[in-house]
Write a protein that holds these residues in place. Structure first.
Motif, PDB file in Angstrom:
ATOM      1  N   ASP A 100     -11.598  39.089  40.420  1.00 23.02           N
ATOM      2  CA  ASP A 100     -12.453  40.102  39.819  1.00 23.02           C
ATOM      3  C   ASP A 100     -11.619  41.311  39.408  1.00 23.02           C
ATOM      4  O   ASP A 100     -10.535  41.558  39.940  1.00 23.02           O
ATOM      5  CB  ASP A 100     -13.546  40.547  40.791  1.00 23.02           C
ATOM      6  CG  ASP A 100     -14.593  39.478  41.013  1.00 23.02           C
ATOM      7  OD1 ASP A 100     -14.705  38.562  40.167  1.00 23.02           O
ATOM      8  OD2 ASP A 100     -15.292  39.528  42.050  1.00 23.02           O
ATOM      9  N   LYS A 152     -16.251  43.586  37.212  1.00 20.45           N
ATOM     10  CA  LYS A 152     -17.444  43.765  38.046  1.00 20.45           C
ATOM     11  C   LYS A 152     -17.855  45.226  38.181  1.00 20.45           C
ATOM     12  O   LYS A 152     -19.014  45.511  38.492  1.00 20.45           O
ATOM     13  CB  LYS A 152     -17.195  43.179  39.449  1.00 20.45           C
ATOM     14  CG  LYS A 152     -16.782  41.715  39.443  1.00 20.45           C
ATOM     15  CD  LYS A 152     -17.794  40.834  38.709  1.00 20.45           C
ATOM     16  CE  LYS A 152     -17.346  39.375  38.704  1.00 20.45           C
ATOM     17  NZ  LYS A 152     -18.248  38.541  37.877  1.00 20.45           N
ATOM     18  N   ALA A 181     -21.094  44.469  33.976  1.00 17.34           N
ATOM     19  CA  ALA A 181     -20.406  45.274  34.992  1.00 17.34           C
ATOM     20  C   ALA A 181     -21.293  46.431  35.438  1.00 17.34           C
ATOM     21  O   ALA A 181     -22.096  46.956  34.670  1.00 17.34           O
ATOM     22  CB  ALA A 181     -19.092  45.814  34.442  1.00 17.34           C
TER      23      ALA A 181
END
Length: 393
Positions: A100, A152, A181
């Motif tokens: 991520d 994210k 996000a």
């Protein structure tokens, strides 16, 4: 328009010197102090539990006060003990795993960057820096080029600790949301000087302190968790405030932002925080923003005219923070020499905003942050004092 005489009457210290450190820890107005002192006295009379029970309605009303101030729902508001506690709590609740990505701006603050790096290292995620634009602001255009489905979280500092630039938050949020996000807004230096509207900014999480521009006590903070983000978050820790122990091996978390609160807190300080928010609402957040922006612009313009003094603020839209350097004098010495004349400023150091300060080859800057209770005459006196220091140097 703000009644300058009235707010100065509420702030006796502002009449004894020139206070230019609301970006550090501002001067609390008399109504906020009275709220705190009265509750502390009441605790001494009947004990903390009973005193808190008497004010239960006021504590509960505080959520709506901050909802009005920040443009959100009362159920989306939680109280904490600091901006850092709010920020770390929010960040630790965001799901993050191997591969991520978290994107941050060049003006990211050290107390955010360190937890980011620690957690990324632990889970195998990456922390990547979005370049600033030519004006020194978080570049939404650069962000758009870096986004993909692995991002994210986008961490945005609304107003950096070491300069006057104001981020273009709405455009950043819109870009981040296109890839799913979350947007975490550090409003530590924004609350109390800017007219904030969480809906208009389109952010998912907002963290802020009480002690700066809001003029509340130290040891107070606020966290906003929008409903749309709540279901994606997992609180890193909870106690009997944020959850209920339902059976020997089970518990049930709250379904609102208060799941992120802990039971114990400074009751007098929180009442002071709520009173400070009411005080701001009584003055009018838009009027406060206008007054702070005008005072900072006045000071910035005066300093910019001085030979040997360099104003270091960037950005198209500027806040109430004014940073500068004086040739031949370290920032700490400027601070101390001004303090001897009754003028309070502070210093921003490179480690607090490492990326931005390094990029601009700055080790320290003098930081002046005039609030609405400062007069133009006091600002002119500050410019004159800095000019005298430069001549002496």
């Amino acid at each position: 328009m703000i009644d300058l005489a009235a707010v100065r009457a509420d702030t006796p210290a502002a009449q004894r010197g020139v206070f230019l450190d609301s970006a550090g820890s501002s001067l609390a107005p008399e109504p906020v102090l009275a709220e705190q002192f009265a509750h502390l006295r009441r605790e001494a009379e009947i004990g903390g539990y009973q005193a808190a029970d008497e004010r239960a309605g006021d504590f509960e009303a505080g959520y709506q006060v901050f909802a009005e101030l920040l443009g959100c729902r009362a159920e989306e508001v939680a109280f904490t003990e600091s901006a850092t506690r709010s920020w770390v709590t929010a960040f630790q609740a965001v799901p993050l795993g191997k591969g991520d990505r978290v994107l941050v701006g060049e003006v990211e603050y050290a107390s955010n960057a360190i937890p980011l790096l620690m957690r990324a290292e632990a889970v195998g995620a990456s922390v990547e820096v979005v370049p600033s634009d030519e004006q020194g602001s978080f570049s939404a255009a650069a962000l758009e080029e870096m986004l993909d489905e692995r991002v994210k979280l986008v961490s945005v500092v609304h107003v950096p600790t070491n300069g006057g630039v104001v981020a273009e938050v709405r455009r950043i949020s819109e870009a981040a949301h296109r890839v799913g996000a979350l947007v975490l807004l550090d409003a530590c230096q924004a609350i109390g000087q800017l007219d904030l509207d969480t809906d208009a900014l389109d952010v998912d999480l907002v963290t802020a302190t009480g002690r700066k521009w809001l003029r509340a006590p130290r040891g107070t903070g606020v966290l906003v968790v929008r409903d749309r983000a709540a279901e994606r978050l997992r609180p890193p820790v909870a106690d009997l405030r944020g959850a209920e122990w339902t059976a020997p091996h089970s518990y049930r978390l709250r379904d609102d932002a208060r799941v992120h609160e802990l039971w114990e807190h400074g009751a007098a300080a929180r009442l002071g925080l709520i009173r400070a928010a009411r005080y701001l609402l009584e003055l009018g957040p838009a009027e406060v923003e206008q007054a702070v922006t005008a005072r900072a612009a006045h000071l910035r313009a005066g300093l910019a005219e001085l030979p040997g003094v360099t104003v270091r603020d960037l950005g198209g839209r500027k806040s109430g923070i004014v940073t500068f350097t004086v040739d031949g004098l370290p920032a700490a010495q400027v601070r101390d020499l001004l303090a001897a004349q009754g003028i309070t400023v502070s210093v921003s150091h490179r480690p607090s905003a490492l990326l931005d300060m390094t990029n601009r080859s700055l080790d320290t800057v003098v930081r002046a942050s005039p609030h609405y209770f400062v007069t133009e005459e006091q600002l002119d006196a500050t410019v004159a004092a800095v000019a005298a220091l430069r001549r002496a140097a």
